[in-house]
Design a protein around this motif. Structure first.
Motif, PDB file in Angstrom:
ATOM      1  N   LEU A  13      83.430  54.962 -61.226  1.00 27.08           N
ATOM      2  CA  LEU A  13      84.058  55.672 -60.112  1.00 27.08           C
ATOM      3  C   LEU A  13      85.418  56.191 -60.540  1.00 27.08           C
ATOM      4  CD1 LEU A  13      83.356  53.037 -57.329  1.00 27.08           C
ATOM      5  CD2 LEU A  13      82.020  55.084 -57.827  1.00 27.08           C
ATOM      6  N   TYR A  14      85.719  57.418 -60.128  1.00 23.60           N
ATOM      7  CA  TYR A  14      87.016  58.021 -60.420  1.00 23.60           C
ATOM      8  C   TYR A  14      87.529  58.600 -59.114  1.00 23.60           C
ATOM      9  CZ  TYR A  14      90.454  61.044 -62.805  1.00 23.60           C
ATOM     10  OH  TYR A  14      91.594  61.668 -63.219  1.00 23.60           O
ATOM     11  N   LEU A  15      88.609  58.039 -58.596  1.00 28.89           N
ATOM     12  CA  LEU A  15      89.161  58.416 -57.296  1.00 28.89           C
ATOM     13  C   LEU A  15      90.490  59.123 -57.499  1.00 28.89           C
ATOM     14  CD1 LEU A  15      88.643  57.930 -54.182  1.00 28.89           C
ATOM     15  CD2 LEU A  15      90.280  56.058 -54.399  1.00 28.89           C
ATOM     16  N   ILE A  16      90.606  60.310 -56.916  1.00 26.31           N
ATOM     17  CA  ILE A  16      91.838  61.086 -57.000  1.00 26.31           C
ATOM     18  C   ILE A  16      92.415  61.229 -55.598  1.00 26.31           C
ATOM     19  CG2 ILE A  16      92.870  63.303 -57.590  1.00 26.31           C
ATOM     20  CD1 ILE A  16      90.530  63.695 -59.567  1.00 26.31           C
ATOM     21  N   VAL A  17      93.660  60.791 -55.428  1.00 26.18           N
ATOM     22  CA  VAL A  17      94.369  60.922 -54.155  1.00 26.18           C
ATOM     23  C   VAL A  17      95.441  61.985 -54.340  1.00 26.18           C
ATOM     24  CG1 VAL A  17      95.784  59.743 -52.435  1.00 26.18           C
ATOM     25  CG2 VAL A  17      93.942  58.500 -53.600  1.00 26.18           C
ATOM     26  N   ASP A  18      95.404  63.031 -53.506  1.00 24.90           N
ATOM     27  CA  ASP A  18      96.372  64.114 -53.585  1.00 24.90           C
ATOM     28  C   ASP A  18      97.189  64.137 -52.299  1.00 24.90           C
ATOM     29  OD1 ASP A  18      97.804  66.502 -53.653  1.00 24.90           O
ATOM     30  OD2 ASP A  18      96.176  67.614 -54.595  1.00 24.90           O
ATOM     31  N   PRO A  19      98.369  63.518 -52.300  1.00 28.26           N
ATOM     32  CA  PRO A  19      99.163  63.448 -51.074  1.00 28.26           C
ATOM     33  C   PRO A  19      99.761  64.789 -50.647  1.00 28.26           C
ATOM     34  CG  PRO A  19     100.323  62.392 -52.888  1.00 28.26           C
ATOM     35  CD  PRO A  19      98.971  62.787 -53.399  1.00 28.26           C
ATOM     36  N   GLU A  21      98.046  67.764 -50.810  1.00 31.27           N
ATOM     37  CA  GLU A  21      96.954  68.466 -50.131  1.00 31.27           C
ATOM     38  C   GLU A  21      96.316  67.615 -49.035  1.00 31.27           C
ATOM     39  OE1 GLU A  21      96.066  71.664 -50.604  1.00 31.27           O
ATOM     40  OE2 GLU A  21      97.759  71.790 -52.000  1.00 31.27           O
ATOM     41  N   ARG A  22      96.691  66.342 -48.980  1.00 28.76           N
ATOM     42  CA  ARG A  22      96.139  65.393 -48.000  1.00 28.76           C
ATOM     43  C   ARG A  22      94.622  65.231 -48.176  1.00 28.76           C
ATOM     44  NH1 ARG A  22     100.299  68.274 -45.410  1.00 28.76           N
ATOM     45  NH2 ARG A  22     101.825  66.935 -44.378  1.00 28.76           N
ATOM     46  N   THR A  23      94.212  65.112 -49.442  1.00 32.61           N
ATOM     47  CA  THR A  23      92.788  64.980 -49.753  1.00 32.61           C
ATOM     48  C   THR A  23      92.541  63.813 -50.706  1.00 32.61           C
ATOM     49  OG1 THR A  23      92.929  66.508 -51.620  1.00 32.61           O
ATOM     50  CG2 THR A  23      92.338  67.453 -49.480  1.00 32.61           C
ATOM     51  N   VAL A  24      91.303  63.346 -50.666  1.00 30.58           N
ATOM     52  CA  VAL A  24      90.833  62.316 -51.593  1.00 30.58           C
ATOM     53  C   VAL A  24      89.503  62.814 -52.156  1.00 30.58           C
ATOM     54  CG1 VAL A  24      90.020  59.948 -51.813  1.00 30.58           C
ATOM     55  CG2 VAL A  24      91.975  60.455 -50.348  1.00 30.58           C
ATOM     56  N   THR A  25      89.350  62.720 -53.463  1.00 28.39           N
ATOM     57  CA  THR A  25      88.116  63.129 -54.130  1.00 28.39           C
ATOM     58  C   THR A  25      87.589  61.946 -54.927  1.00 28.39           C
ATOM     59  OG1 THR A  25      88.924  65.404 -54.310  1.00 28.39           O
ATOM     60  CG2 THR A  25      87.084  64.782 -55.728  1.00 28.39           C
ATOM     61  N   PHE A  43      92.742  63.121 -45.508  1.00 26.00           N
ATOM     62  CA  PHE A  43      93.442  61.967 -44.960  1.00 26.00           C
ATOM     63  C   PHE A  43      93.055  61.845 -43.491  1.00 26.00           C
ATOM     64  CE2 PHE A  43      97.426  61.381 -47.824  1.00 26.00           C
ATOM     65  CZ  PHE A  43      96.657  61.463 -48.960  1.00 26.00           C
ATOM     66  N   GLY A  44      92.844  60.642 -43.032  1.00 25.21           N
ATOM     67  CA  GLY A  44      92.426  60.397 -41.656  1.00 25.21           C
ATOM     68  C   GLY A  44      90.954  60.077 -41.546  1.00 25.21           C
ATOM     69  N   ASP A  45      90.168  60.496 -42.527  1.00 27.63           N
ATOM     70  CA  ASP A  45      88.736  60.193 -42.558  1.00 27.63           C
ATOM     71  C   ASP A  45      88.523  58.847 -43.255  1.00 27.63           C
ATOM     72  OD1 ASP A  45      88.249  62.684 -41.442  1.00 27.63           O
ATOM     73  OD2 ASP A  45      87.750  63.633 -43.351  1.00 27.63           O
ATOM     74  N   GLY A  46      87.284  58.554 -43.548  1.00 27.73           N
ATOM     75  CA  GLY A  46      86.919  57.413 -44.378  1.00 27.73           C
ATOM     76  C   GLY A  46      86.059  57.926 -45.513  1.00 27.73           C
ATOM     77  N   ILE A  47      86.033  57.196 -46.613  1.00 25.87           N
ATOM     78  CA  ILE A  47      85.194  57.591 -47.743  1.00 25.87           C
ATOM     79  C   ILE A  47      84.438  56.357 -48.222  1.00 25.87           C
ATOM     80  CG2 ILE A  47      87.000  57.251 -49.494  1.00 25.87           C
ATOM     81  CD1 ILE A  47      85.886  59.789 -50.886  1.00 25.87           C
ATOM     82  N   THR A  56      83.847  50.978 -47.244  1.00 26.42           N
ATOM     83  CA  THR A  56      84.413  52.243 -46.791  1.00 26.42           C
ATOM     84  C   THR A  56      85.927  52.145 -46.848  1.00 26.42           C
ATOM     85  OG1 THR A  56      82.533  52.693 -45.354  1.00 26.42           O
ATOM     86  CG2 THR A  56      84.572  53.868 -44.869  1.00 26.42           C
ATOM     87  N   LEU A  57      86.538  53.093 -47.544  1.00 29.46           N
ATOM     88  CA  LEU A  57      87.987  53.135 -47.665  1.00 29.46           C
ATOM     89  C   LEU A  57      88.541  53.964 -46.512  1.00 29.46           C
ATOM     90  CD1 LEU A  57      90.520  52.484 -49.353  1.00 29.46           C
ATOM     91  CD2 LEU A  57      90.060  54.581 -50.649  1.00 29.46           C
ATOM     92  N   ASP A  58      89.405  53.358 -45.712  1.00 33.85           N
ATOM     93  CA  ASP A  58      90.006  54.029 -44.558  1.00 33.85           C
ATOM     94  C   ASP A  58      91.170  54.890 -45.035  1.00 33.85           C
ATOM     95  OD1 ASP A  58      91.064  54.839 -42.140  1.00 33.85           O
ATOM     96  OD2 ASP A  58      91.696  52.824 -41.524  1.00 33.85           O
ATOM     97  N   LEU A  59      91.020  56.202 -44.929  1.00 35.23           N
ATOM     98  CA  LEU A  59      92.042  57.119 -45.408  1.00 35.23           C
ATOM     99  C   LEU A  59      93.097  57.414 -44.352  1.00 35.23           C
ATOM    100  CD1 LEU A  59      89.709  59.602 -47.310  1.00 35.23           C
ATOM    101  CD2 LEU A  59      90.769  57.497 -48.133  1.00 35.23           C
ATOM    102  N   ALA A  60      92.949  56.831 -43.145  1.00 35.97           N
ATOM    103  CA  ALA A  60      93.922  57.034 -42.080  1.00 35.97           C
ATOM    104  C   ALA A  60      95.269  56.393 -42.401  1.00 35.97           C
ATOM    105  CB  ALA A  60      93.382  56.481 -40.769  1.00 35.97           C
ATOM    106  N   VAL A  61      95.277  55.424 -43.287  1.00 37.73           N
ATOM    107  CA  VAL A  61      96.519  54.726 -43.605  1.00 37.73           C
ATOM    108  C   VAL A  61      97.330  55.415 -44.714  1.00 37.73           C
ATOM    109  CG1 VAL A  61      95.603  52.504 -42.851  1.00 37.73           C
ATOM    110  CG2 VAL A  61      95.404  53.161 -45.241  1.00 37.73           C
ATOM    111  N   LEU A  62      96.751  56.449 -45.333  1.00 38.71           N
ATOM    112  CA  LEU A  62      97.453  57.151 -46.394  1.00 38.71           C
ATOM    113  C   LEU A  62      98.547  58.044 -45.809  1.00 38.71           C
ATOM    114  CD1 LEU A  62      94.476  58.167 -48.687  1.00 38.71           C
ATOM    115  CD2 LEU A  62      95.996  56.203 -48.896  1.00 38.71           C
ATOM    116  N   VAL A  63      99.669  58.137 -46.523  1.00 42.01           N
ATOM    117  CA  VAL A  63     100.813  58.895 -46.043  1.00 42.01           C
ATOM    118  C   VAL A  63     100.980  60.124 -46.939  1.00 42.01           C
ATOM    119  CG1 VAL A  63     103.292  58.833 -45.621  1.00 42.01           C
ATOM    120  CG2 VAL A  63     101.901  56.781 -45.247  1.00 42.01           C
ATOM    121  N   PRO A  64     100.933  61.325 -46.358  1.00 39.63           N
ATOM    122  CA  PRO A  64     101.117  62.534 -47.175  1.00 39.63           C
ATOM    123  C   PRO A  64     102.592  62.737 -47.538  1.00 39.63           C
ATOM    124  CG  PRO A  64     100.843  63.118 -44.883  1.00 39.63           C
ATOM    125  CD  PRO A  64     100.646  61.633 -44.975  1.00 39.63           C
TER     126      PRO A  64
END
Length: 67
Positions: A13-19, A21-25, A43-47, A56-64
């Motif tokens: 698994l390779y996870l990229i967090v872009d604060p 763009e507020r995206t996770v890939t 951000f705000g969704d789950g993945i 499931t990783l909760d993306l709502a807690v991520l801060v842009p």
């Protein structure tokens, strides 16, 4: 390029967090020199993080980044 190298090394698994763009890939299912699966979320969704982790990783807690 890291994405290519990680697939070659069979990193599952390779996870990229872009604060900015507020995206996770998430890239998964490596095979030789590429990943077969790409999942994009905002951000705000789950993945869903597949096995071997399986949660499931909760993306709502991520801060842009502030503009």
């Amino acid at each position: 390029m890291k994405l290519h190298d990680y697939a070659v090394m069979q990193i599952p698994l390779y996870l990229i967090v872009d604060p900015r763009e507020r995206t996770v890939t998430l890239f998964s299912e490596p095979d030789h020199d590429r990943y077969h699966t790409r999942t994009d979320r905002k951000f705000g969704d789950g993945i869903g993080i597949p096995e071997p982790f399986g949660f499931t990783l909760d993306l709502a807690v991520l801060v842009p980044y502030k503009d």
